[in-house]
Design a protein around this motif. Structure first.
Motif, short mmCIF file in Angstrom:
data_model
loop_
_atom_site.label_atom_id
_atom_site.label_comp_id
_atom_site.label_asym_id
_atom_site.label_seq_id
_atom_site.Cartn_x
_atom_site.Cartn_y
_atom_site.Cartn_z
N UNK A 78 0.87 -1.19 0.22
CA UNK A 78 0.02 0.07 0.17
C UNK A 78 0.80 1.10 -0.02
N UNK A 79 0.46 2.36 -0.55
CA UNK A 79 0.99 3.53 -0.95
C UNK A 79 1.75 4.09 0.36
N UNK A 80 0.75 4.52 1.25
CA UNK A 80 1.50 5.07 2.80
C UNK A 80 2.36 4.19 3.41
N UNK A 81 2.09 2.91 3.56
CA UNK A 81 2.87 2.04 3.99
C UNK A 81 4.43 1.89 3.38
N UNK A 82 4.32 2.18 2.32
CA UNK A 82 5.51 1.88 1.35
C UNK A 82 6.48 3.22 1.99
N UNK B 120 12.02 13.99 -13.71
CA UNK B 120 10.81 14.16 -14.15
C UNK B 120 10.54 15.76 -13.84
N UNK B 121 9.05 16.13 -14.02
CA UNK B 121 8.77 17.36 -13.70
C UNK B 121 8.02 17.32 -12.25
N UNK B 122 7.97 18.64 -11.86
CA UNK B 122 7.42 18.69 -10.51
C UNK B 122 5.97 18.24 -10.19
N UNK C 167 2.54 10.33 -9.26
CA UNK C 167 2.53 9.34 -10.00
C UNK C 167 4.19 8.59 -10.05
N UNK C 168 5.03 9.25 -9.96
CA UNK C 168 6.30 8.58 -9.74
C UNK C 168 6.41 7.73 -8.60
N UNK C 169 5.80 8.03 -7.33
CA UNK C 169 5.80 7.51 -6.10
C UNK C 169 4.91 6.03 -6.35
N UNK C 170 3.87 6.22 -7.07
CA UNK C 170 3.02 5.13 -7.45
C UNK C 170 3.89 4.16 -8.40
N UNK C 171 4.72 4.60 -9.20
CA UNK C 171 5.57 3.65 -10.20
C UNK C 171 6.33 2.90 -9.17
N UNK C 172 7.09 3.84 -8.36
CA UNK C 172 8.26 3.30 -7.44
C UNK C 172 7.58 2.00 -6.47
N UNK C 173 6.37 2.58 -6.04
CA UNK C 173 5.73 1.47 -5.00
C UNK C 173 5.28 0.43 -5.88
N UNK D 239 13.22 -4.23 -19.45
CA UNK D 239 12.00 -3.38 -19.82
C UNK D 239 10.83 -3.92 -18.92
N UNK D 240 9.79 -3.03 -18.73
CA UNK D 240 8.70 -3.64 -18.06
C UNK D 240 7.29 -2.81 -18.48
N UNK D 241 6.08 -3.71 -18.48
CA UNK D 241 4.73 -2.82 -18.93
C UNK D 241 4.18 -2.69 -17.37
N UNK D 242 3.88 -1.44 -17.11
CA UNK D 242 3.45 -1.28 -15.81
C UNK D 242 1.75 -0.52 -16.15
#
Length: 219
Positions: A116-120, A156-158, A163-169, A187-190
Motif C-alpha cells: 500500500x502507498x502510505x505504508x511503502x 521528471x517534472x514537479x 505518479x512517480x511514487x506510485x511507479x516506485x511503489x 523493460x517492463x509494462x506497468x
C-alpha cells in the motif's frame, strides 16, 4: 536505559538516550521531508530518543518493520509523549500522528502480496527530491536497500511526484514480493506505462544505493 523484547528467536532492543538527537542528522533528514515546519521543529525540541533495533535472520524485513511500528504505537499509548519516528538510513521522518494513517494499510500488507502507498513511504522512506530547476526534479528512493533491493531514480517534472511514487511503489512490490529481477537494459509494462531501466550516470555520489540504483524512464 535499555530493554530487550524476545519474540521467538528474534530480539528487539530498545535503547533510551537522554539527550538531543544529533542536529546534523536532523538537518539532513528533515530538509527533505514533506510535513509542516511546525512539526519538524518539535524534533529539535525533544529531550530524549529511543533507538529500536530488530535482530533476526529469518523474519522478513517488512514484518520486522510492522513489529517495530507496533512497538512505537505502544510507547505512544503508554505516555503520549512521542514526537515522531526517524529512519536515518532512509532519509525520512514522520510525525507521530502519521502512524495512525498507515495502521490499516500495514494490515493489508501483511495478508497479501501488495505494498500500500502510505505504508511503502513509511517503511522504505519514500523518495528524496533533488531539484535541478523549476521544471526538472530527480526523484530518488533512499530506503530500498533495507530490503536488499536497488534504489530507483526518475527524472521528471514537479507535477509528477505522486505518479512517480506510485511507479516506485509498484516496482518495489514487483521485485520484493514476486522476486522479479530488474537490471539495466530490462523493460517492463506497468498498466498502460512502458518502462525501461538503465544505469545511473549522473550524480552517482548522491543516487547510488547499497545495492545500486536503477534509472527508470519511459520507452
Amino acid at each position: 536505559m535499555t530493554a530487550l523484547l524476545n519474540i521467538g528467536k528474534d530480539q528487539i532492543i530498545l535503547a533510551g538516550l537522554y539527550f538531543l538527537y544529533p542536529k546534523d542528522v536532523l538537518d539532513t533528514v528533515l530538509q527533505v521531508c514533506h510535513f509542516l515546519q511546525e512539526a519538524k521543529q518539535t524534533f529539535y525540541q525533544s529531550q530524549a530518543h529511543i533507538f529500536l533495533t530488530y535482530r533476526s535472520t529469518t523474519v522478513s524485513p517488512y514484518l520486522q518493520y510492522d513489529r517495530l511500528y507496533h512497538i512505537i504505537g505502544c510507547l505512544q499509548e503508554e505516555d503520549n509523549q512521542a514526537i515522531g519516528v526517524i529512519q536515518e538510513s532512509a532519509m525520512t521522518a514522520h510525525p507521530i500522528d502519521f502512524l495512525s494513517a498507515i495502521e490499516s494499510e500495514r494490515e493489508d500488507l501483511l495478508v497479501g502480496k501488495s505494498m500500500p502507498f502510505m505504508s511503502w513511504i513509511a517503511w522504505t522512506g519514500g523518495c528524496v527530491k533533488y531539484i535541478l530547476d523549476q521544471n526538472t526534479i530527480w526523484f530518488v528512493t533512499k530506503g530500498n536497500h533495507n530490503f536488499g533491493l536497488p534504489e530507483f531514480a526518475f527524472k521528471g517534472r514537479p507535477d509528477q511526484g505522486n505518479s512517480t511514487m506510485q511507479i516506485f511503489n509498484a516496482l518495489f512490490a514487483y521485485m520484493y514480493f514476486y522476486k522479479a529481477v530488474l537490471a539495466p537494459g530490462h523493460t517492463a509494462d506497468l498498466g498502460t506505462l512502458s518502462l525501461k531501466f538503465s544505469a545511473v550516470e549522473e550524480y552517482k555520489d548522491l543516487f547510488i544505493g547499497k545495492y545500486g540504483t536503477l534509472l527508470v524512464s519511459f520507452r
